[in-house]
Design an enzyme around this catalytic site. Structure first.
Site: not given
Ligand SMILES: NC(=O)c1ccc[n+]([C@@H]2O[C@H](COP(=O)([O-])OP(=O)(O)OC[C@H]3O[C@@H](n4cnc5c(N)ncnc54)[C@H](O)[C@@H]3O)[C@@H](O)[C@H]2O)c1
Length: 293
Positions: A62-63, A156
């Site tokens: 958990d980061v 966010y």
């Molecule tokens: N999907 C989008 O449209 C999008 C757009 C811009 C930015 N992002 C960013 O991309 C990054 C990855 O997100 P994603 O879209 O792949 O979503 P996702 O939910 O598929 O992946 C996120 C991962 O982070 C993990 N996670 C969540 N909370 C955590 C914690 N406290 N400690 C450790 N791990 C944790 C989850 O279990 C998951 O595996 C995030 O930082 C998100 O803000 C996503």
């Protein structure tokens, strides 16, 4: 990019963009260390990567939990030494407009998206600097770190503006050590981000997170599902890393939105009036996060 013999540490590596980064790193020959809060997804992701021939380590992390993060970093250093690539990618997204977000919304988003990234930088970057071999720090920001979605995911967006700011600072600080810092600023990507509430960080009370109604959740899901594939985001990111770019803009269709925002700031400096058209465009793009047409 040749990464044989190098190690990549990826937070949020069990899903979406983090897992796509892992596939890219593995494809270039790196050992991938996946760190994620979600244990079952972590094991499934590792098994998929091993099937493609990758060397993989997994860490339940958990980061936002400093003690947990310290223990994970200690274990990584003993087993693999300092990583060559650090992906501060774990993040959660939630539609919490600033005016109605609950204290728990603020805590959760700030703890994971800002503090979690801060722990990654403060616990791992000094080890990378001491190793003296250069490397990469790749922080996952968002297009919401360059624009501000008004009235939707405002809190966010604030956390992602913070990710952009610290990345810009770190890029300058680490340039002399041969460590390249980049901030990835995607628009919509087809991942599991809409269901971020499947993982609440330690100490965040689930019952007091603001609840998205089914209609709102369905709308957001459909927008994200139409997004870029995580693998394409990773490919574009690695191209930008090879070009030694600080900003990784995976969705160039937001160019006009960013120009409009910057123009408003320039107008404030030069004294030029804010035009209604520009303001309208700015608000329109920020509410929907759809690119201007
Ligand atoms: N999907 C989008 O449209 C999008 C757009 C811009 C930015 N992002 C960013 O991309 C990054 C990855 O997100 P994603 O879209 O792949 O979503 P996702 O939910 O598929 O992946 C996120 C991962 O982070 C993990 N996670 C969540 N909370 C955590 C914690 N406290 N400690 C450790 N791990 C944790 C989850 O279990 C998951 O595996 C995030 O930082 C998100 O803000 C996503």
């Amino acid at each position: 990019m040749e990464l044989t013999g190098k190690t990549a540490f990826i937070t949020g590596g069990a899903s979406g963009i983090g897992l796509a980064f892992a596939r890219q790193c593995a494809g270039y020959g790196a050992t991938v260390l996946l760190a994620d809060i979600e244990d079952a997804a972590l094991q499934a992701a590792a098994s998929g990567l091993r099937d493609m021939g990758a060397k993989v380590g997994t860490y339940r992390l958990d980061v936002s939990d400093r003690v947990n993060y310290e223990a994970v970093v200690d274990a990584v250093i003993v087993e693999y030494g300092a990583p060559y690539l650090l992906f501060n990618n774990a993040g959660v997204a939630w539609k919490a407009p600033a005016s109605i977000a609950t204290p728990s919304d603020w805590e959760w988003l700030v703890k994971v998206n800002i503090l979690g990234l801060g722990y990654g930088i403060s616990l791992i970057v000094p080890k990378m600097v001491d190793a003296g071999v250069g490397g990469y720090v790749v922080n996952t920001g968002s297009i919401s770190g360059l624009l501000t979605p008004v009235g939707t995911a405002s809190v966010y967006a604030m956390t992602k503006h913070a990710v952009v700011a610290i990345s810009e600072a770190l890029a300058h600080e680490l340039r002399g050590c041969g460590i390249h810092v980049a901030v990835v600023c995607p628009g919509q990507v087809a991942t599991n981000i809409i269901n971020s509430d499947r993982n609440l960080a330690s100490g965040v009370a689930g019952a007091s997170i603001s609840q998205a109604g089914p209609e709102e959740r369905a709308f957001s899901s459909s927008m994200v599902a139409r997004g870029l594939s995580p693998d394409e985001v990773a490919i574009r990111t690695f191209k930008a890393l090879e070009e030694r770019r600080t900003y990784v803009i995976t969705h160039p269709e937001y160019k006009d939105d960013i120009i409009v925002r910057h123009r408003q700031i320039e107008n404030a400096i030069t004294g030029a009036p804010e035009t209604d058209v520009d303001l309208l465009a700015l608000v329109k793009s920020m509410i929907t996060l759809e690119p201007l047409t």
